[in-house]
Design a protein around this motif. Structure first.
Motif, PDB file in Angstrom:
ATOM      1  N   PRO A  16       0.808  -1.234   0.000  1.00 56.77           N
ATOM      2  CA  PRO A  16       0.000   0.000   0.000  1.00 56.77           C
ATOM      3  C   PRO A  16       0.832   1.272   0.000  1.00 56.77           C
ATOM      4  CG  PRO A  16      -0.041  -1.069   2.157  1.00 56.77           C
ATOM      5  CD  PRO A  16       0.625  -2.025   1.218  1.00 56.77           C
ATOM      6  N   HIS A  17       2.109   1.189   0.386  1.00 53.09           N
ATOM      7  CA  HIS A  17       2.951   2.387   0.442  1.00 53.09           C
ATOM      8  C   HIS A  17       3.777   2.565  -0.838  1.00 53.09           C
ATOM      9  CE1 HIS A  17       1.829   2.685   4.649  1.00 53.09           C
ATOM     10  NE2 HIS A  17       2.242   1.434   4.836  1.00 53.09           N
ATOM     11  N   SER A  18       4.409   1.505  -1.301  1.00 51.76           N
ATOM     12  CA  SER A  18       5.285   1.603  -2.470  1.00 51.76           C
ATOM     13  C   SER A  18       4.615   1.176  -3.770  1.00 51.76           C
ATOM     14  CB  SER A  18       6.527   0.732  -2.257  1.00 51.76           C
ATOM     15  OG  SER A  18       6.157  -0.648  -2.213  1.00 51.76           O
ATOM     16  N   ASP A  19       3.466   0.510  -3.658  1.00 48.41           N
ATOM     17  CA  ASP A  19       2.748  -0.030  -4.819  1.00 48.41           C
ATOM     18  C   ASP A  19       3.513  -1.172  -5.497  1.00 48.41           C
ATOM     19  OD1 ASP A  19       0.232   0.150  -5.948  1.00 48.41           O
ATOM     20  OD2 ASP A  19       0.971   1.156  -7.743  1.00 48.41           O
ATOM     21  N   GLU A  20       4.541  -1.720  -4.809  1.00 53.96           N
ATOM     22  CA  GLU A  20       5.280  -2.865  -5.342  1.00 53.96           C
ATOM     23  C   GLU A  20       4.435  -4.132  -5.247  1.00 53.96           C
ATOM     24  OE1 GLU A  20       9.899  -3.016  -4.695  1.00 53.96           O
ATOM     25  OE2 GLU A  20       8.946  -2.388  -2.820  1.00 53.96           O
ATOM     26  N   LEU A  21       4.606  -5.005  -6.203  1.00 52.08           N
ATOM     27  CA  LEU A  21       3.965  -6.319  -6.165  1.00 52.08           C
ATOM     28  C   LEU A  21       4.858  -7.256  -5.354  1.00 52.08           C
ATOM     29  CD1 LEU A  21       1.889  -8.439  -6.981  1.00 52.08           C
ATOM     30  CD2 LEU A  21       3.126  -8.704  -9.144  1.00 52.08           C
ATOM     31  N   LEU A  22       4.361  -7.737  -4.211  1.00 53.54           N
ATOM     32  CA  LEU A  22       5.158  -8.546  -3.302  1.00 53.54           C
ATOM     33  C   LEU A  22       4.423  -9.832  -2.952  1.00 53.54           C
ATOM     34  CD1 LEU A  22       6.346  -5.781  -0.787  1.00 53.54           C
ATOM     35  CD2 LEU A  22       7.569  -6.656  -2.795  1.00 53.54           C
ATOM     36  N   ALA A  23       5.196 -10.891  -2.755  1.00 54.50           N
ATOM     37  CA  ALA A  23       4.664 -12.175  -2.291  1.00 54.50           C
ATOM     38  C   ALA A  23       5.385 -12.527  -0.999  1.00 54.50           C
ATOM     39  CB  ALA A  23       4.878 -13.259  -3.332  1.00 54.50           C
ATOM     40  N   ARG A  24       4.629 -12.827   0.044  1.00 56.70           N
ATOM     41  CA  ARG A  24       5.224 -13.133   1.343  1.00 56.70           C
ATOM     42  C   ARG A  24       4.660 -14.450   1.876  1.00 56.70           C
ATOM     43  NH1 ARG A  24       5.923  -7.307   2.157  1.00 56.70           N
ATOM     44  NH2 ARG A  24       8.048  -7.029   2.940  1.00 56.70           N
ATOM     45  N   GLY A  25       5.542 -15.152   2.617  1.00 59.52           N
ATOM     46  CA  GLY A  25       5.141 -16.401   3.246  1.00 59.52           C
ATOM     47  C   GLY A  25       5.563 -17.601   2.422  1.00 59.52           C
ATOM     48  N   GLY A  26       5.204 -18.790   2.914  1.00 58.23           N
ATOM     49  CA  GLY A  26       5.503 -20.018   2.199  1.00 58.23           C
ATOM     50  C   GLY A  26       6.835 -20.616   2.583  1.00 58.23           C
ATOM     51  N   ASP A  27       7.032 -21.869   2.162  1.00 58.94           N
ATOM     52  CA  ASP A  27       8.270 -22.592   2.423  1.00 58.94           C
ATOM     53  C   ASP A  27       9.133 -22.589   1.165  1.00 58.94           C
ATOM     54  OD1 ASP A  27       6.857 -24.256   0.778  1.00 58.94           O
ATOM     55  OD2 ASP A  27       6.557 -25.847   2.256  1.00 58.94           O
ATOM     56  N   SER A  28      10.209 -23.378   1.178  1.00 60.72           N
ATOM     57  CA  SER A  28      11.133 -23.379   0.044  1.00 60.72           C
ATOM     58  C   SER A  28      10.455 -23.870  -1.240  1.00 60.72           C
ATOM     59  CB  SER A  28      12.362 -24.236   0.360  1.00 60.72           C
ATOM     60  OG  SER A  28      11.987 -25.573   0.656  1.00 60.72           O
ATOM     61  N   GLU A  29       9.518 -24.812  -1.114  1.00 62.85           N
ATOM     62  CA  GLU A  29       8.804 -25.283  -2.306  1.00 62.85           C
ATOM     63  C   GLU A  29       7.963 -24.164  -2.904  1.00 62.85           C
ATOM     64  OE1 GLU A  29       5.445 -28.598  -3.684  1.00 62.85           O
ATOM     65  OE2 GLU A  29       6.212 -28.606  -1.629  1.00 62.85           O
ATOM     66  N   ALA A  30       7.278 -23.406  -2.042  1.00 60.15           N
ATOM     67  CA  ALA A  30       6.480 -22.278  -2.524  1.00 60.15           C
ATOM     68  C   ALA A  30       7.374 -21.224  -3.171  1.00 60.15           C
ATOM     69  CB  ALA A  30       5.690 -21.665  -1.372  1.00 60.15           C
ATOM     70  N   HIS A  31       8.566 -21.016  -2.592  1.00 59.25           N
ATOM     71  CA  HIS A  31       9.492 -20.049  -3.173  1.00 59.25           C
ATOM     72  C   HIS A  31       9.915 -20.479  -4.571  1.00 59.25           C
ATOM     73  CE1 HIS A  31      10.699 -18.709   1.167  1.00 59.25           C
ATOM     74  NE2 HIS A  31       9.448 -18.432   0.866  1.00 59.25           N
ATOM     75  N   SER A  32      10.107 -21.775  -4.781  1.00 55.56           N
ATOM     76  CA  SER A  32      10.456 -22.269  -6.116  1.00 55.56           C
ATOM     77  C   SER A  32       9.315 -22.007  -7.102  1.00 55.56           C
ATOM     78  CB  SER A  32      10.773 -23.764  -6.065  1.00 55.56           C
ATOM     79  OG  SER A  32      11.962 -24.013  -5.346  1.00 55.56           O
ATOM     80  N   VAL A  33       8.077 -22.207  -6.649  1.00 53.63           N
ATOM     81  CA  VAL A  33       6.921 -21.940  -7.515  1.00 53.63           C
ATOM     82  C   VAL A  33       6.892 -20.463  -7.906  1.00 53.63           C
ATOM     83  CG1 VAL A  33       4.394 -21.906  -7.615  1.00 53.63           C
ATOM     84  CG2 VAL A  33       5.570 -23.847  -6.555  1.00 53.63           C
ATOM     85  N   LEU A  34       7.136 -19.587  -6.929  1.00 52.98           N
ATOM     86  CA  LEU A  34       7.134 -18.151  -7.214  1.00 52.98           C
ATOM     87  C   LEU A  34       8.225 -17.784  -8.219  1.00 52.98           C
ATOM     88  CD1 LEU A  34       6.518 -16.807  -3.601  1.00 52.98           C
ATOM     89  CD2 LEU A  34       5.015 -16.430  -5.573  1.00 52.98           C
ATOM     90  N   GLN A  35       9.402 -18.365  -8.054  1.00 54.07           N
ATOM     91  CA  GLN A  35      10.502 -18.062  -8.974  1.00 54.07           C
ATOM     92  C   GLN A  35      10.174 -18.532 -10.387  1.00 54.07           C
ATOM     93  OE1 GLN A  35      13.749 -19.902  -6.907  1.00 54.07           O
ATOM     94  NE2 GLN A  35      13.783 -18.316  -5.321  1.00 54.07           N
ATOM     95  N   ARG A  36       9.568 -19.705 -10.502  1.00 52.03           N
ATOM     96  CA  ARG A  36       9.204 -20.195 -11.829  1.00 52.03           C
ATOM     97  C   ARG A  36       8.072 -19.375 -12.446  1.00 52.03           C
ATOM     98  NH1 ARG A  36      11.003 -25.189  -9.526  1.00 52.03           N
ATOM     99  NH2 ARG A  36      12.608 -26.093 -10.892  1.00 52.03           N
ATOM    100  N   ALA A  37       7.281 -18.718 -11.612  1.00 54.43           N
ATOM    101  CA  ALA A  37       6.226 -17.842 -12.127  1.00 54.43           C
ATOM    102  C   ALA A  37       6.778 -16.487 -12.555  1.00 54.43           C
ATOM    103  CB  ALA A  37       5.140 -17.650 -11.074  1.00 54.43           C
ATOM    104  N   GLY A  38       8.042 -16.198 -12.212  1.00 56.17           N
ATOM    105  CA  GLY A  38       8.661 -14.956 -12.653  1.00 56.17           C
ATOM    106  C   GLY A  38       9.076 -14.005 -11.563  1.00 56.17           C
ATOM    107  N   PHE A  39       8.813 -14.329 -10.285  1.00 60.16           N
ATOM    108  CA  PHE A  39       9.194 -13.458  -9.181  1.00 60.16           C
ATOM    109  C   PHE A  39      10.683 -13.584  -8.886  1.00 60.16           C
ATOM    110  CE2 PHE A  39       4.692 -13.370  -8.622  1.00 60.16           C
ATOM    111  CZ  PHE A  39       4.394 -12.257  -7.846  1.00 60.16           C
ATOM    112  N   SER A  40      11.233 -12.563  -8.222  1.00 61.39           N
ATOM    113  CA  SER A  40      12.627 -12.570  -7.782  1.00 61.39           C
ATOM    114  C   SER A  40      12.677 -12.590  -6.264  1.00 61.39           C
ATOM    115  CB  SER A  40      13.368 -11.329  -8.304  1.00 61.39           C
ATOM    116  OG  SER A  40      13.396 -11.326  -9.715  1.00 61.39           O
ATOM    117  N   ALA A  41      13.572 -13.408  -5.715  1.00 59.65           N
ATOM    118  CA  ALA A  41      13.685 -13.539  -4.266  1.00 59.65           C
ATOM    119  C   ALA A  41      14.451 -12.359  -3.672  1.00 59.65           C
ATOM    120  CB  ALA A  41      14.379 -14.844  -3.906  1.00 59.65           C
ATOM    121  N   VAL A  42      14.004 -11.908  -2.499  1.00 58.25           N
ATOM    122  CA  VAL A  42      14.701 -10.896  -1.706  1.00 58.25           C
ATOM    123  C   VAL A  42      14.986 -11.525  -0.351  1.00 58.25           C
ATOM    124  CG1 VAL A  42      14.599  -8.597  -0.683  1.00 58.25           C
ATOM    125  CG2 VAL A  42      13.470  -9.037  -2.880  1.00 58.25           C
TER     126      VAL A  42
END
Length: 228
Positions: free
Chosen positions: A14-40
């Motif tokens: 709501p402050h930066s208007d960035e698209l962010l994904a939070r939560g999940g385990d390492s498997e979920a993180h892999s799904v996010l990366q394959r969908a095009g997200f970048s890990a921070v």
């Protein structure tokens, strides 16, 4: 697995208007990366963001695809209304699962030959996994050579350093380990082949095998910095 690791949020901040994904385990993180997200990666949290330079119109299908993939994998995803979807795409085993299967083969190996056979898939000179990884690093270095930004030649040199120094040592050591195991022709003294069945002479034919499952062991990794 903690229940909290099955829940994720995919929203615009709501402050930066960035698209962010939070939560999940390492498997979920892999799904996010394959969908095009970048890990921070932060000290107390790992979250994911959309790649820089995208418009909101570009980000919407990326986030919608991530929601669909995560829900198809059994995760609970809360998201902004614009990302909500009923789609459930089919999932396929990633390439890394084949490498993970080699670890399972080694955990189950009862002889030096069985362990050597599994390691051969890593160390085979022409088409082993490590040879393919060397080729990937070299191809990525070649790609950076002509990319045009000032930092690209450094990235190319760093990738070649990883292939020529770190990966070369790993390949050499693992090949030596594989050959040593292949020469020993010995059963593992702490492991035996168990069918899980009671012998015909056993009076208690309903006996259940009491063999304990073997546990995987992990070792800490050490990293060296490449030269400038």
């Amino acid at each position: 697995m903690p229940l909290a690791d099955r829940f994720l949020d995919i929203r615009r901040d709501p402050h930066s208007d960035e698209l962010l994904a939070r939560g999940g385990d390492s498997e979920a993180h892999s799904v996010l990366q394959r969908a095009g997200f970048s890990a921070v990666v932060r000290v107390h949290e790992t979250y994911h963001r959309a790649p820089t330079g995208l418009t909101q119109d570009d980000e919407t299908p990326l986030a919608t695809d991530a929601v669909a993939r995560l829900r198809a994998a059994g995760y609970h995803v809360d998201c902004d209304e614009e990302f909500d979807t009923d789609a459930r795409p089919a999932s396929h085993l990633p390439l890394g699962s084949s490498v993970a299967h080699l670890a399972e083969r080694i955990r189950q190996a009862t002889t030096t030959q069985e362990a050597a056979d599994a390691l051969t898939e890593l160390t085979a000179a022409h088409d082993g996994i490590l040879a393919a990884l060397d080729d990937v690093l070299t191809a990525t270095a070649d790609f950076h050579d002509g990319l045009g930004q000032a930092s690209d030649p450094y990235t190319a040199r760093r990738l070649r350093y990883l292939a020529d120094e770190h990966l070369r040592v790993i390949r050499s050591d693992l090949a030596h380990t594989r050959n040593t195991l292949a020469d020993r022709h010995a059963p593992h003294p702490g492991r035996s082949t168990c069918t899980g069945e009671a012998p015909a002479t056993e009076r208690e034919r309903s006996a259940v095998c009491a063999c304990r499952p073997r546990r995987a062991r992990s070792r800490p990794r050490r990293h060296r910095s490449p030269p400038d």
